[in-house]
Scaffold this motif. Structure first.
Motif, short mmCIF file in Angstrom:
data_model
loop_
_atom_site.label_atom_id
_atom_site.label_comp_id
_atom_site.label_asym_id
_atom_site.label_seq_id
_atom_site.Cartn_x
_atom_site.Cartn_y
_atom_site.Cartn_z
N PHE A 120 0.81 -1.22 0.00
CA PHE A 120 0.00 0.00 0.00
C PHE A 120 0.85 1.27 0.00
O PHE A 120 0.42 2.30 -0.51
CB PHE A 120 -0.95 0.00 1.20
CG PHE A 120 -2.11 -0.94 1.04
CD1 PHE A 120 -3.20 -0.60 0.25
CD2 PHE A 120 -2.10 -2.19 1.65
CE1 PHE A 120 -4.26 -1.48 0.08
CE2 PHE A 120 -3.16 -3.07 1.48
CZ PHE A 120 -4.24 -2.72 0.69
N VAL A 139 -3.11 -5.35 7.20
CA VAL A 139 -2.83 -5.83 5.85
C VAL A 139 -1.68 -4.98 5.27
O VAL A 139 -1.56 -3.80 5.58
CB VAL A 139 -4.06 -5.77 4.91
CG1 VAL A 139 -5.17 -6.65 5.42
CG2 VAL A 139 -4.57 -4.37 4.70
N MET A 142 -1.32 -5.49 -1.43
CA MET A 142 -2.64 -5.27 -2.04
C MET A 142 -3.17 -6.53 -2.72
O MET A 142 -2.40 -7.35 -3.21
CB MET A 142 -2.53 -4.18 -3.11
CG MET A 142 -2.45 -2.80 -2.54
SD MET A 142 -2.44 -1.61 -3.88
CE MET A 142 -0.71 -1.51 -4.25
N GLY A 166 -14.87 -12.09 -1.70
CA GLY A 166 -13.79 -12.15 -0.72
C GLY A 166 -12.44 -11.71 -1.25
O GLY A 166 -11.41 -12.21 -0.81
N SER A 167 -12.43 -10.77 -2.21
CA SER A 167 -11.14 -10.36 -2.78
C SER A 167 -10.73 -8.96 -2.32
O SER A 167 -9.75 -8.42 -2.81
CB SER A 167 -11.22 -10.42 -4.31
OG SER A 167 -12.27 -9.59 -4.77
N LYS A 169 -12.88 -5.99 -2.07
CA LYS A 169 -13.48 -4.86 -2.79
C LYS A 169 -13.80 -3.68 -1.86
O LYS A 169 -13.78 -2.53 -2.27
CB LYS A 169 -14.76 -5.30 -3.54
CG LYS A 169 -14.46 -6.20 -4.73
CD LYS A 169 -15.67 -6.47 -5.58
CE LYS A 169 -16.65 -7.43 -4.93
NZ LYS A 169 -16.10 -8.78 -4.73
N LEU A 171 -12.13 -2.45 0.73
CA LEU A 171 -10.98 -1.54 0.87
C LEU A 171 -10.65 -0.87 -0.46
O LEU A 171 -10.11 0.24 -0.48
CB LEU A 171 -9.75 -2.31 1.39
CG LEU A 171 -9.73 -2.64 2.88
CD1 LEU A 171 -8.42 -3.33 3.24
CD2 LEU A 171 -9.89 -1.37 3.72
N GLN A 208 -20.99 -3.75 8.41
CA GLN A 208 -19.64 -4.22 8.10
C GLN A 208 -18.83 -3.12 7.39
O GLN A 208 -17.68 -2.87 7.75
CB GLN A 208 -19.78 -5.43 7.19
CG GLN A 208 -18.55 -6.28 7.07
CD GLN A 208 -18.86 -7.47 6.21
OE1 GLN A 208 -19.46 -8.43 6.68
NE2 GLN A 208 -18.49 -7.43 4.95
N GLU A 277 -22.25 -4.24 -4.01
CA GLU A 277 -23.15 -5.37 -4.29
C GLU A 277 -24.29 -4.90 -5.19
O GLU A 277 -25.47 -5.13 -4.92
CB GLU A 277 -23.72 -5.95 -2.98
CG GLU A 277 -22.69 -6.49 -2.03
CD GLU A 277 -21.93 -7.70 -2.57
OE1 GLU A 277 -22.43 -8.37 -3.50
OE2 GLU A 277 -20.82 -7.95 -2.08
N ALA A 311 -19.46 -8.77 -7.34
CA ALA A 311 -18.66 -9.97 -7.64
C ALA A 311 -19.18 -10.61 -8.92
O ALA A 311 -18.47 -11.36 -9.58
CB ALA A 311 -18.75 -10.95 -6.48
N GLY A 479 -21.91 -10.22 0.37
CA GLY A 479 -20.98 -9.27 0.95
C GLY A 479 -20.51 -9.56 2.37
O GLY A 479 -19.51 -9.01 2.80
N ASP A 481 -18.69 -10.65 5.45
CA ASP A 481 -17.34 -11.16 5.64
C ASP A 481 -17.29 -11.84 7.01
O ASP A 481 -16.98 -11.21 8.02
CB ASP A 481 -16.36 -9.98 5.56
CG ASP A 481 -14.92 -10.45 5.58
OD1 ASP A 481 -14.60 -11.42 4.87
OD2 ASP A 481 -14.11 -9.85 6.32
N ARG A 506 -19.10 -16.98 0.73
CA ARG A 506 -18.93 -16.70 2.17
C ARG A 506 -17.79 -17.53 2.74
O ARG A 506 -17.43 -17.39 3.91
CB ARG A 506 -20.22 -16.98 2.98
CG ARG A 506 -21.44 -16.13 2.65
CD ARG A 506 -21.14 -14.69 2.45
NE ARG A 506 -21.05 -14.36 1.05
CZ ARG A 506 -20.35 -13.34 0.54
NH1 ARG A 506 -19.68 -12.55 1.32
NH2 ARG A 506 -20.32 -13.12 -0.75
N ARG A 509 -12.43 -17.04 1.53
CA ARG A 509 -12.22 -15.61 1.30
C ARG A 509 -10.76 -15.25 1.46
O ARG A 509 -10.04 -15.86 2.25
CB ARG A 509 -13.10 -14.79 2.27
CG ARG A 509 -14.59 -15.00 1.96
CD ARG A 509 -15.49 -14.32 2.95
NE ARG A 509 -15.53 -12.88 2.82
CZ ARG A 509 -16.16 -12.23 1.85
NH1 ARG A 509 -16.81 -12.90 0.92
NH2 ARG A 509 -16.15 -10.91 1.81
N ILE A 510 -10.36 -14.29 0.69
CA ILE A 510 -9.02 -13.73 0.72
C ILE A 510 -7.92 -14.81 0.81
O ILE A 510 -7.03 -14.78 1.64
CB ILE A 510 -8.93 -12.64 1.84
CG1 ILE A 510 -7.90 -11.59 1.48
CG2 ILE A 510 -8.77 -13.14 3.25
CD1 ILE A 510 -8.43 -10.50 0.60
#
Ligand SMILES: Nc1ncnc2c1ncn2[C@@H]1O[C@H](COP(=O)(O)OP(=O)(O)OP(=O)(O)O)[C@@H](O)[C@H]1O
Length: 736
Positions: A120, A139, A142, A166-167, A169, A171, A208, A277, A311, A479, A481, A506, A509-510
């Motif tokens: 970042f 984190v 990126m 879960g990628s 979005k 942030l 969230q 979303e 997504a 959406g 998380d 769900r 994720r990440i």
């Protein structure tokens, strides 16, 4: 007591048979016979006829003794208790449709790379923002979507962003938004009102996103974030608006309500409009609300940055992009090398899946997500789901599972049923004495007819839990998380591939690992091809493998007389144990008139949801293919409900004809309306909401009488055929 085969002979046997028949008639026990074409037994369980009879005989005797009390005490309605004879569980493994060979096309799924090596601090952000990202959000490098989106948004461009679930979005838009607002020349004042507006489809998602924004704003205390999401008193929201909110996060319905009724809301300083979303916002029929919001903003401010994220990129999203974005940059993370729709090979035989002609319709799925499907006859659905939950969440450690249902009523019913039967300390004696009872199953539920306070509490509890099972509607599909979810189970198939993607999204994720299971009836097997046409690849999990977990725990073992040796091994043992579990469910459901009524309402809701599948899926999910008697079993009912009968059809016939004329145009609107009940602004019919109750209370109230849920429609326009008087060889199906 019903006659027990093998224990009577001669005239007493005939008398016993007559008595049994009379009892059957009295309680409306109907034929279990399936449609003629479905009479084959399931292949894996085809044990020898003689040994099967033998076991059934033994099992009946013993199960009666151990699991089925001779008489039930039933509330007769006037406060008196009435004793009713018990009707034993009929065979779960007889007359089921054959499970077809799954003709599974192997398709190459679209892939996206989650992480990039870039950090970042390479973006030229405010140093305090970078340190907050690193230390508060923890984190450093990126994700692909962040790497592509943040520089574009920092340049002030509009963007249409699509990347897998879960990628990261959230942030991807929050970081440039905070960076630009902290840099506003004359420092932002709270009283200035909103500089940024973020619209999300659900309340949980609003909370969230608010949480993320709040964290990023830690070093920039003069910028005030706020959330409007319904469920809270309008008055207190108005008061917060009056004080000033600079980054406003809201659900569309609630915001429209304030636009119409709150004087203090203005948009003259808006610099950011984010639609997160986006496809869900449209699915729920919020298009009109979005138009109202856009009009309100457009009349007060002319230059702003617009971002639309999803997504899944559907036609609706591009339509929304057309009306809300100005000359946008289109960002899609899809790995081009993987973006080929040609099927490579096939695991089964059959025709090739339809090619995806429209790239909008293909979806990227996290690489670390394993997708499974299992074909389960209707009668066995409930035990199969329960066995799977037990396998993953009781016999394995630290498993977190989300089970999706198609309506609020279904969630409530299964939640109460599992709480009373599978959650060890509250379960019936048979399961309470389980050797593995030390691992207590934790059940939670989430749906749109719960009070917001309870919804938020459940969301937070499940987020923080290391293990547990969340039963929910699609209110949790988008959406959210929820960390470390290991399994997604879809007990009712979703109504679109996009919905499928969001549900399974769900988990995994990440970059984390996750798995999903879709439970289909044999008649729904073609759905796998429909998924394949959208480049969604599922592998088969055999039902017998799921049920075999019941052999691990002796609480499902059939108790036999001391002098009787257990002959059951392998498939036969699985059958017996599955029947024990089904008996536990049926005993609970039939333990009072109230619980029977819950089950019936849940069944009705299921049929309503089934009738509401979109036209393009009707050839797979059609109410005509439902065998009511079998489906009733999956609600712990020993018989198809009688009130869904021919007479009810006749009464509704006249009405139906009129309805039919309007049905085509109204059905879409109606579906949107029904869906919106899950995501409403929270201002309507508070009385219809589920009260925040203790677990004990929850189990003693009517779960199905609390409003509507997703895809749940009022009593199906077409209803169920009469079971009584039907010939044994005739299917008990829907009558139109
Ligand atoms: N660069 C990053 N490194 C590590 N974790 C990250 C990074 N960016 C976001 N995350 C985390 O990844 C998780 C998923 O992020 P987010 O909810 O934004 O995904 P999403 O793409 O919006 O998913 P969905 O499409 O399901 O809404 C969050 O817990 C978030 O904190």
């Amino acid at each position: 007591m019903a006659a027990t085969p093998g224990t009577c002979s001669g005239p007493p046997q005939a008398r016993a048979r007559r008595r049994a028949k009379a009892t059957k008639r009295k309680h409306g026990v109907s034929s279990d016979a399936p449609p003629a074409k479905r009479r084959n037994e399931m292949s894996f369980l085809s044990a020898k006829k003689t040994s099967e009879k033998e076991t059934q005989r033994t099992f009946k005797v013993k199960s009666h003794k151990k699991f089925s009390p001779k008489k039930y005490s039933v509330n007769a309605g006037d406060g008196k208790q009435e004793e009713k004879p018990c009707i034993k569980t009929s065979s779960l493994f007889k007359n089921n449709p054959e499970i077809p060979e799954l003709d599974r096309p192997v398709v190459k799924q679209a892939r996206e790379q989650v992480f990039t090596p870039e950090a970042f601090h390479e973006l030229g952000l405010h140093p305090h923002l970078i340190s907050t990202i690193n230390t508060v959000l923890k984190v450093s490098s990126m994700t692909s979507v962040q790497k592509q989106s943040i520089p574009v948004l920092l340049k002030g461009r509009d963007a249409l962003v699509r990347s897998q679930t879960g990628s990261g979005k959230t942030l991807a838009y929050c970081i440039p938004m905070v960076q630009s607002l902290q840099a506003v020349k004359s420092k932002i004042q709270r009283s200035d009102g909103p500089y940024a507006l973020v619209l999300v489809p659900t309340r949980e998602l609003a909370l969230q996103s608010f949480d993320t924004v709040q964290k990023l704003l830690k070093p920039f205390t003069w910028i005030v974030p706020g959330v409007l999401m319904g469920g809270e008193k309008r008055k207190s929201e108005k008061a917060r608006l009056r004080k000033g909110i600079n980054i406003l996060i809201s659900t569309p319905g609630r915001l429209v309500d304030h636009i119409k009724s709150t004087k203090n809301i203005h948009f003259s300083r808006i610099q950011w409009l984010v639609l997160d979303e986006a496809d869900r916002i449209l699915d729920l029929g919020f298009e009109k609300d979005i138009t109202v919001i856009l009009n309100a903003i457009n009349t007060q401010c002319h230059k702003r940055q617009n971002v639309l994220l999803s997504a899944t990129l559907t036609e609706g999203v591009t339509r929304l992009a057309d009306i809300s974005l100005h000359n946008p940059v289109s960002i899609s993370v899809l790995d081009k090398s993987h973006d080929q729709s040609t099927p490579k090979g096939r695991a089964g035989q059959g025709v090739a899946p339809p090619q995806t002609s429209d790239r909008l319709d293909s979806f990227a799925i996290p690489e670390s997500l394993e997708q499974h499907v299992t074909l389960v006859p209707s009668k066995l659905r409930l035990v199969c789901l329960a066995a799977f939950i037990l396998q993953k969440c009781k016999f394995e450690k630290d498993q977190k599972m989300i089970v999706f249902f198609s309506s609020c009523e279904l969630v409530e019913f299964h939640y109460n049923l599992f709480l009373q039967t599978l959650s060890s300390s509250e379960g019936p004696p048979t399961l309470r004495q389980a050797p593995s009872a030390s691992t207590r199953l934790k059940f939670l539920r989430l749906h749109g007819n719960m009070e917001q306070e309870e919804r938020t509490a459940v969301f937070q509890e499940f987020s923080c839990s290391r293990a547990g099972v969340l039963l929910c509607t699609d209110v949790a599909a988008r959406g959210l998380d929820l960390p470390q979810v290991t399994w997604i189970v879809q007990y009712n198939a979703p109504s679109s591939p996009a919905e499928y993607i969001h549900r399974i999204g769900r988990t995994a994720r990440i970059g984390c690992h996750g798995s999903s299971l879709l439970i289909l009836a044999p008649s729904e097997a073609e759905y796998v091809n429909s998924l394949a046409s959208h480049k969604i690849n599922v592998s088969e999990m055999k039902m017998e493998d799921i049920l075999s977990i019941l052999t691990i725990d002796d609480c499902f073992k059939v108790r036999r007389r001391e002098n009787q040796k257990s002959q059951a091994v392998g498939p036969q043992e699985i059958r017996e144990r599955a029947t024990v579990l089904q008996t536990v469910f049926e005993d609970y459901v039939h333990s009072s008139e109230r619980t029977v009524s819950w089950a019936k309402k849940a069944l009705q809701s299921f049929i309503g949801a089934y009738a509401a599948y979109p036209r393009e899926l009707k050839h797979i999910f059609h109410v005509r293919s439902l065998h009511l008697g079998h489906v009733a079993k999956s609600f712990g009912l020993r018989d198809a409900p009688r009130n869904l009968s021919v007479s009810a059809v006749k009464r509704r016939k006249g009405k139906l004809k009129r309805l039919d004329l309007r049905k085509k145009t109204q059905s879409q609107q109606h579906l949107a309306q029904v869906l919106r009940s899950e995501y409403s602004s929270g201002l309507e019919a508070a009385g219809a909401k589920v009260r925040n109750r203790s677990t004990q209370e929850a189990s003693s109230q009517h779960p199905a009488s609390r409003g509507r849920g997703k895809r749940q429609v009022p009593p199906p326009p077409r209803t169920i055929g009469a079971r009584r008087g039907q010939r044994k060889d005739k299917p008990s199906q829907m009558v139109f």
